[in-house]
Design an enzyme around this catalytic site. Structure first.
Site, PDB file in Angstrom:
ATOM      1  N   CYS A 101       0.817  -1.224   0.000  1.00  0.00           N
ATOM      2  CA  CYS A 101       0.000   0.000   0.000  1.00  0.00           C
ATOM      3  C   CYS A 101       0.845   1.266   0.000  1.00  0.00           C
ATOM      4  CB  CYS A 101      -0.919  -0.011   1.201  1.00  0.00           C
ATOM      5  SG  CYS A 101      -1.842  -1.539   1.336  1.00  0.00           S
ATOM      6  N   HIS A 145      -3.199   6.679   3.239  1.00  0.00           N
ATOM      7  CA  HIS A 145      -3.648   5.430   2.622  1.00  0.00           C
ATOM      8  C   HIS A 145      -5.002   5.067   3.238  1.00  0.00           C
ATOM      9  CE1 HIS A 145      -4.118   1.412   1.379  1.00  0.00           C
ATOM     10  NE2 HIS A 145      -3.728   0.867   2.518  1.00  0.00           N
ATOM     11  N   ASN A 168     -10.140  -0.551   0.746  1.00  0.00           N
ATOM     12  CA  ASN A 168      -8.684  -0.445   0.675  1.00  0.00           C
ATOM     13  C   ASN A 168      -8.228  -0.932  -0.706  1.00  0.00           C
ATOM     14  OD1 ASN A 168      -5.925  -0.875   0.841  1.00  0.00           O
ATOM     15  ND2 ASN A 168      -5.995  -1.776   2.890  1.00  0.00           N
TER      16      ASN A 168
END
Ligand code: UT7
Length: 312
Positions: A114, A239, A269
């Site tokens: 990520c 994030h 996500n």
């Protein structure tokens, strides 16, 4: 100081929306649990046959068109992804072909979980500093739904698919960058890449604990490096993993949640894609004005973490 300016952004998301209700028909979960534990309400899943490069190329095409630059002004095409179409060729090469980018351009993928988009920005800056071509393309793109075990309720409710892209250039502006890694094959792992990618496995609590420390540390380090204060920042773009992670980080930093942009309620996500998708939404909503400084901060598989202080 040669900083990095985001000239233009783009995003591409699958049409298929999967709500928490949809997932509760697949695993023993509920809208109430997912919203209260993560803040996620829905996410996008790619269709049969759709691959990461489809979204990467579409997001990149949009960013390039909006930037108004010619492709021969690019010095690199960097794709952050953990869910490439193939082990090789890279998504970067597939984007080069799809968009007809010049052949004298390095096109490659980076696997940083990520934090990939943040690493990509710093690599782009390094390439820009030693190239006469003034722009670089940085893309974050994932089809994580192809890697999720849809019998594991602790992971399948969290992840989504999509891509975001940014055209960046050097600018006389404040700049700071923090990148880090701590190899941990147990906290978050998946085999792959390839069409038969194995499922994502995650120790959610361990990653949560790591993330709530990483965000404040990165933000503090970026402010210290740049000499700026939080008041100088228009936004912090984290994030998009879990609303509670961001709330906890905001408390630790003593900053209001209004300073942080969140869109995870709609996309879940999307790993390396989450920050550039967020930037593109912010641009579309007019939330960033030319000349404003802001921070992007990421964390995730690797484990990796990183942040960048950028100019809009
Ligand atoms: O990009 C970085 C990637 N990863 C992350 O950011 C993840 C970081 N971690 C997290 O976001 C959180 O740890 C989760 C959202 C994954 C989990 O939240 P939690 O508050 O840590 O829940 P938990 O794992 O402690 O689970 C609590 C309970 C358990 O039941 P018992 O043992 O208390 O009976 C789980 O089995 O919730 C259960 N549970 C669920 N229940 C309904 C776990 N997943 C679900 C679910 N629906 N989807």
């Amino acid at each position: 100081m040669k900083g990095l300016r985001i000239c233009a952004t783009g995003r591409a998301l699958p049409d298929r929306v999967a709500t928490n209700e949809d997932l509760s028909r697949m695993v023993d979960t509920s809208d109430a649990w997912i919203v209260s534990r993560s803040g996620i309400r829905e996410r996008r899943f790619c269709g049969e046959g759709e691959r990461t490069s489809d979204f990467a190329a579409a997001a990149a095409a949009q960013a390039l068109e909006r930037s108004g630059i010619a492709p021969d002004q690019l010095c690199a095409c960097i794709v952050a992804t953990v869910s490439p179409d193939f082990a090789t060729p890279s998504v970067g090469c597939l984007v080069q072909r799809r968009l007809g980018l010049p052949e004298g351009l390095p096109c490659f993928d980076i696997s940083v979980g990520c934090t990939g988009f943040i690493y990509g920005l710093q690599i782009a800056r390094g390439l820009l500093l030693q190239d006469s071509r003034p722009y670089a393309l940085v893309i974050g793109a994932e089809t994580l739904s192809r890697m999720v075990d849809f019998t594991d309720r602790s992971t399948c409710v969290l992840f989504g698919d999509g891509a975001g892209a940014a055209v960046v250039t050097l600018e006389d502006a404040p700049y700071a960058s923090v990148l880090g890694a701590r190899g941990d094959p147990e906290a978050l792992w998946a085999q792959g890449p390839g069409p038969e990618i194995s499922a994502i496995h995650m120790d959610g609590k361990a990653v949560f604990r790591f993330a709530v420390e990483a965000i404040p540390q990165v933000v503090r380090a970026l402010l210290e490096q740049s000499g700026l204060t939080a008041e100088d920042l228009a936004w912090i773009v984290p994030h998009q993993a879990n609303r509670r992670i961001v709330e906890s980080a905001a408390r630790r930093l003593g900053l209001p949640m209004e300073k942080f942009f969140l869109n995870l309620d709609r996309y879940g996500n999307t790993s390396a894609a989450s920050i550039p998708i967020a930037l593109d939404e912010m641009a579309g909503q007019g939330l960033l004005a030319r000349g404003q400084d802001f921070i992007c901060v990421g964390f995730g598989a690797g484990l990796t973490w990183g942040g960048a202080l950028l100019r809009w």
